[in-house]
Design a protein around this motif. Sequence first.
Motif, PDB file in Angstrom:
ATOM      1  N   MET A 449       0.876  -1.173   0.000  1.00  0.00           N
ATOM      2  CA  MET A 449       0.000   0.000   0.000  1.00  0.00           C
ATOM      3  C   MET A 449       0.909   1.217   0.000  1.00  0.00           C
ATOM      4  N   LEU A 450       0.726   2.102  -0.966  1.00  0.00           N
ATOM      5  CA  LEU A 450       1.677   3.186  -1.198  1.00  0.00           C
ATOM      6  C   LEU A 450       0.974   4.538  -1.246  1.00  0.00           C
ATOM      7  N   VAL A 451       1.642   5.553  -0.704  1.00  0.00           N
ATOM      8  CA  VAL A 451       1.170   6.930  -0.869  1.00  0.00           C
ATOM      9  C   VAL A 451       2.386   7.836  -1.055  1.00  0.00           C
ATOM     10  N   ASP A 452       2.273   8.779  -1.985  1.00  0.00           N
ATOM     11  CA  ASP A 452       3.206   9.901  -1.993  1.00  0.00           C
ATOM     12  C   ASP A 452       2.385  11.137  -1.649  1.00  0.00           C
ATOM     13  N   ARG A 453       2.883  12.311  -1.883  1.00  0.00           N
ATOM     14  CA  ARG A 453       2.166  13.513  -1.433  1.00  0.00           C
ATOM     15  C   ARG A 453       0.888  13.768  -2.242  1.00  0.00           C
ATOM     16  N   GLU A 454       0.750  13.126  -3.395  1.00  0.00           N
ATOM     17  CA  GLU A 454      -0.400  13.409  -4.249  1.00  0.00           C
ATOM     18  C   GLU A 454      -1.197  12.175  -4.638  1.00  0.00           C
ATOM     19  N   THR A 455      -0.593  11.011  -4.575  1.00  0.00           N
ATOM     20  CA  THR A 455      -1.179   9.818  -5.178  1.00  0.00           C
ATOM     21  C   THR A 455      -1.191   8.660  -4.186  1.00  0.00           C
ATOM     22  N   ILE A 456      -2.171   7.783  -4.328  1.00  0.00           N
ATOM     23  CA  ILE A 456      -2.188   6.528  -3.577  1.00  0.00           C
ATOM     24  C   ILE A 456      -2.139   5.373  -4.570  1.00  0.00           C
ATOM     25  N   GLY A 457      -1.572   4.251  -4.129  1.00  0.00           N
ATOM     26  CA  GLY A 457      -1.451   3.105  -5.017  1.00  0.00           C
ATOM     27  C   GLY A 457      -1.378   1.797  -4.253  1.00  0.00           C
ATOM     28  N   PHE A 458      -1.612   0.714  -4.967  1.00  0.00           N
ATOM     29  CA  PHE A 458      -1.609  -0.640  -4.406  1.00  0.00           C
ATOM     30  C   PHE A 458      -0.989  -1.560  -5.447  1.00  0.00           C
ATOM     31  N   LYS A 459      -0.087  -2.428  -5.015  1.00  0.00           N
ATOM     32  CA  LYS A 459       0.525  -3.393  -5.925  1.00  0.00           C
ATOM     33  C   LYS A 459       0.831  -4.676  -5.173  1.00  0.00           C
ATOM     34  N   THR A 460       0.385  -5.799  -5.729  1.00  0.00           N
ATOM     35  CA  THR A 460       0.796  -7.093  -5.192  1.00  0.00           C
ATOM     36  C   THR A 460       2.168  -7.421  -5.760  1.00  0.00           C
ATOM     37  N   VAL A 461       3.119  -7.711  -4.883  1.00  0.00           N
ATOM     38  CA  VAL A 461       4.480  -7.992  -5.318  1.00  0.00           C
ATOM     39  C   VAL A 461       4.872  -9.392  -4.861  1.00  0.00           C
ATOM     40  N   GLY A 462       5.679 -10.033  -5.671  1.00  0.00           N
ATOM     41  CA  GLY A 462       6.090 -11.401  -5.392  1.00  0.00           C
ATOM     42  C   GLY A 462       5.825 -12.274  -6.601  1.00  0.00           C
ATOM     43  N   ALA A 463       6.545 -13.380  -6.700  1.00  0.00           N
ATOM     44  CA  ALA A 463       6.435 -14.280  -7.846  1.00  0.00           C
ATOM     45  C   ALA A 463       5.115 -15.028  -7.814  1.00  0.00           C
ATOM     46  N   ASN A 464       4.394 -14.990  -8.919  1.00  0.00           N
ATOM     47  CA  ASN A 464       3.133 -15.717  -9.063  1.00  0.00           C
ATOM     48  C   ASN A 464       3.371 -16.881 -10.006  1.00  0.00           C
ATOM     49  N   PRO A 465       3.286 -18.127  -9.531  1.00  0.00           N
ATOM     50  CA  PRO A 465       3.602 -19.276 -10.388  1.00  0.00           C
ATOM     51  C   PRO A 465       2.675 -19.343 -11.607  1.00  0.00           C
ATOM     52  N   ARG A 466       3.253 -19.727 -12.732  1.00  0.00           N
ATOM     53  CA  ARG A 466       2.463 -19.944 -13.939  1.00  0.00           C
ATOM     54  C   ARG A 466       2.052 -21.421 -13.970  1.00  0.00           C
ATOM     55  N   ARG A 467       0.772 -21.677 -13.864  1.00  0.00           N
ATOM     56  CA  ARG A 467       0.242 -23.041 -13.934  1.00  0.00           C
ATOM     57  C   ARG A 467      -0.457 -23.248 -15.277  1.00  0.00           C
ATOM     58  N   ALA A 468      -0.460 -24.481 -15.716  1.00  0.00           N
ATOM     59  CA  ALA A 468      -1.125 -24.807 -16.976  1.00  0.00           C
ATOM     60  C   ALA A 468      -2.636 -24.765 -16.790  1.00  0.00           C
ATOM     61  N   ALA A 469      -3.337 -24.406 -17.858  1.00  0.00           N
ATOM     62  CA  ALA A 469      -4.800 -24.331 -17.796  1.00  0.00           C
ATOM     63  C   ALA A 469      -5.416 -25.686 -17.480  1.00  0.00           C
ATOM     64  N   ASN A 486       0.808 -30.479 -14.472  1.00  0.00           N
ATOM     65  CA  ASN A 486       0.786 -30.110 -13.053  1.00  0.00           C
ATOM     66  C   ASN A 486       2.033 -29.353 -12.620  1.00  0.00           C
ATOM     67  N   ARG A 487       3.030 -29.337 -13.467  1.00  0.00           N
ATOM     68  CA  ARG A 487       4.297 -28.701 -13.107  1.00  0.00           C
ATOM     69  C   ARG A 487       4.260 -27.204 -13.403  1.00  0.00           C
ATOM     70  N   TRP A 488       4.934 -26.441 -12.568  1.00  0.00           N
ATOM     71  CA  TRP A 488       5.014 -25.005 -12.800  1.00  0.00           C
ATOM     72  C   TRP A 488       5.769 -24.720 -14.094  1.00  0.00           C
ATOM     73  N   GLN A 489       5.326 -23.683 -14.753  1.00  0.00           N
ATOM     74  CA  GLN A 489       5.926 -23.292 -16.027  1.00  0.00           C
ATOM     75  C   GLN A 489       6.489 -21.875 -15.933  1.00  0.00           C
ATOM     76  N   GLY A 490       7.313 -21.669 -14.912  1.00  0.00           N
ATOM     77  CA  GLY A 490       7.882 -20.348 -14.690  1.00  0.00           C
ATOM     78  C   GLY A 490       6.960 -19.488 -13.843  1.00  0.00           C
ATOM     79  N   ARG A 491       7.000 -18.191 -14.067  1.00  0.00           N
ATOM     80  CA  ARG A 491       6.181 -17.267 -13.296  1.00  0.00           C
ATOM     81  C   ARG A 491       5.455 -16.313 -14.234  1.00  0.00           C
ATOM     82  N   LEU A 492       4.323 -15.819 -13.771  1.00  0.00           N
ATOM     83  CA  LEU A 492       3.570 -14.842 -14.543  1.00  0.00           C
ATOM     84  C   LEU A 492       4.305 -13.505 -14.515  1.00  0.00           C
ATOM     85  N   PRO A 493       4.118 -12.678 -15.521  1.00  0.00           N
ATOM     86  CA  PRO A 493       4.816 -11.384 -15.542  1.00  0.00           C
ATOM     87  C   PRO A 493       4.367 -10.484 -14.401  1.00  0.00           C
TER      88      PRO A 493
END
Length: 819
Positions: A449-469, A486-493
């Motif tokens: 959860m982020l704020v500067d003097r003018e703006t607020i923001g939210f970002k989920t950070v961390g590796a999200n595994p890429r799973r097959a459909a 069933n095996r991970w295929q790297g991470r989502l961008p």
Amino acid sequence: MALIFKWLLRIVSGLLILSGLAVALIYFFASRSLPEYSKDLRTGYVSAPVEIVRNNANVPHIFGERDEDVFFGLGYAHAQDRLWQMVTMRRTAQGRLSEVFGTRTVDIDQLIRRLDIYPLSVQSVESLSDHTRAMMTAYANGVNARINEVNTEALGRGAPEMFLFNAPVAPWRMADSLAIQRVMALQLAGHLEDEVLRARVSLLIPDEKRLSDIMPDEPGKGITALPEYAALVPGNPSFIQTADYEPHPLSPFKPRGLAGASNAWAAAPSRSAAGGTLLANDPHLELSAPGIWYLARMELSSGGVIGGTIPGIPAILTGRSARLGWGLTAAHLDDQDVLIEELNTANPNEYRTPDGFKEFRSRNSIINIKDSEPITLTLRWSDNGPILPGRFFDLKTVTPNGHVAAVSWTALSPNDTSMEAAIGLMYADNVRDAIDAAEKYVSPAINLMLVDRETIGFKTVGANPRRAALHQSQGRMPSLGWRRENRWQGRLPYASNPEFVAPIGGILGNTNNKTVDRAFPLHMSFTWGDTQRIHRWERLMQGRQVHTRDSFIEAQLDTVSFTARSLLPLVAADLWFTGESAPEGTPERQRQRALALLAEWNGEMNEHLPEPLIYSAWMRALQTRIIKDELGPLEPEFTHLEPLFIERVFRDVDGAATWCDVIQSSAKETCADMARLALDDALIWIDEKYGRNLESLRWGDAHQATHDHQVLGEVPLLKNFVNIRQSTSGGDNTLQRGKTIGRGPDPFLSGHAAGYRGVYDFADPDSSVFVIATGQSGHFLSRYYDDMAQLWRRGEYVPMSLDEELARAAAVGITRLLP
């Protein structure tokens, strides 16, 4: 007779004198390790003088000519106040607790070694930038300067615990800090246990609808940004036994339901009465004495930074600069999977892969154990991750014969650059800079959860595994490791992680609730950390056109339970004010008194009220009655109230009311019957434990915050000095969260809460406030061991100012580190 009396008097007097001398001697040696805050110390690690100015709350304000020197000062300050905590956490990360604590911690060491936490941390050092390594090296030098000072000046070995658990203290290394950061990831993780429990329950309850009752996916759309205020103003295996692994107080592996949690919310200038952005944050972790958090200010080349640190980690993890504020919450991103590996019957050193059998990677590891013979482990890895024995995480209950369980987990990356992101965040100038800096963050997944003097923001950070459909279980249950899908295929961008910047409504918030609703495999998670607190937060945020620092504090300390308000009308619908007045002293009369109290209650989990205790005991007994016959031996796994389950049952969603009928009985029990019987159960339990007079009950007597020393907290007599117990308000599902332990003879003790609270007001940044749950010092003889505990309990704070003169004016000591 007189002679006997005379000798008895001499013996008793001698014993008293000897006892007094022993106490004085113990105090002398223990007090030698109390830090001296006003002094000069010459060290070869700094290029110019460094000052550590400790204000009247003992918060160190660290000043130096170079950033490396400031990081050095932080390392020195951490080691001054929390050396025992730091070396114990390092031993945890290294899997070396048993060298000091003996056989009691062997299970922790075995599990840590199998996850390879420390070697992976050593590898990750090479992935960091030169700047990050320079800051981490300077921090490590600061820790080592304190260790050297303790050794050369005989300062009581650095902490009283060192006398009781004597072991050499090795120099601090960069990898130590990275390893401690991974230990924090262990504390925040919870998906592995959920996967295993879902599989176990499915073995007993094959009906998908009933499985969805007791372990539902969180319903509804994701909530992060609130709408504009004006728009809302109206006109497989069949084993079910429980594994035998019992966690030690030092274990970073927390029981299900006690993984990381937090609150954070922000307001844009348009929703702020003073015209500046606002941010509130309170991360929730297991309570302990000393607590995990440590307050500090660092004066960097980019400006001052102040907030909450974790000793051993060279970064302010939640806090503010003059330009930017940031808070964090557990994201509950699904970053763990259990993969079942099939062994080769002809060669158990091989496992099945999509391309045939392959040999495990393996190596031996020796665990030295105090007063016992060492143990040699054979560590094994498949392509999917480390192989864990079945006794951990109840894995043996879902692993067929001839198979083993592997764990895929983003926290086990050999190229983890999370520390670089944490340090980079302190240099960010605005919300966009902070989001860019956090791209290097890997694990544990958090919401920023982020704020500067003018703006607020939210970002989920961390590796999200890429799973097959076509993943067999979509990561919700253990799956077959040799199936390619069933095996991970790297991470989502990184760009696919949820992000909200400058929302129209001007309010952002997260209580570990569902943030986005995206279809698998682009989803974040099927299970989140909160479905309840978010509703109370929405009401408080939208109840005002504009907010202030004080309204954010009020929300942070709010103790009204949305869960109680929503469940009681459902559960008690057929019980309120029914029947004739029962005779005094009968169970019926006691039930009527309890219902009368609850009928007038507004859901506030105040420590001085009886209703929270009656309600909590009733819901606990109700859930036990409803699930015990269906789940049998798995019933104890559900240690906390599952509000969505109770709601589904009493609303009869998809036939969920069938849970109320007891399978073993010939009668047809209704949910009203179960509610009445459970209330009687609860009142009997209350009578036995707290007395029969319901009006005189206090929730705070049951809901005490347990800031217990992880090592000395169970030692007779000594525990009275090292443990901090406090009557507290709040509960499992209030914004002022005090998660109950859910087990044992005192299930409502609060063991998991906000160890840090901060509210930052950028209309007047130096009016910002923060507090921690215990105190800055880890030394139980220090006045700063528990001096913030009562402030924390009463919902009070200390100033969070970057004003250097203010810090110096009220300084309790100034340490000068000289070349």
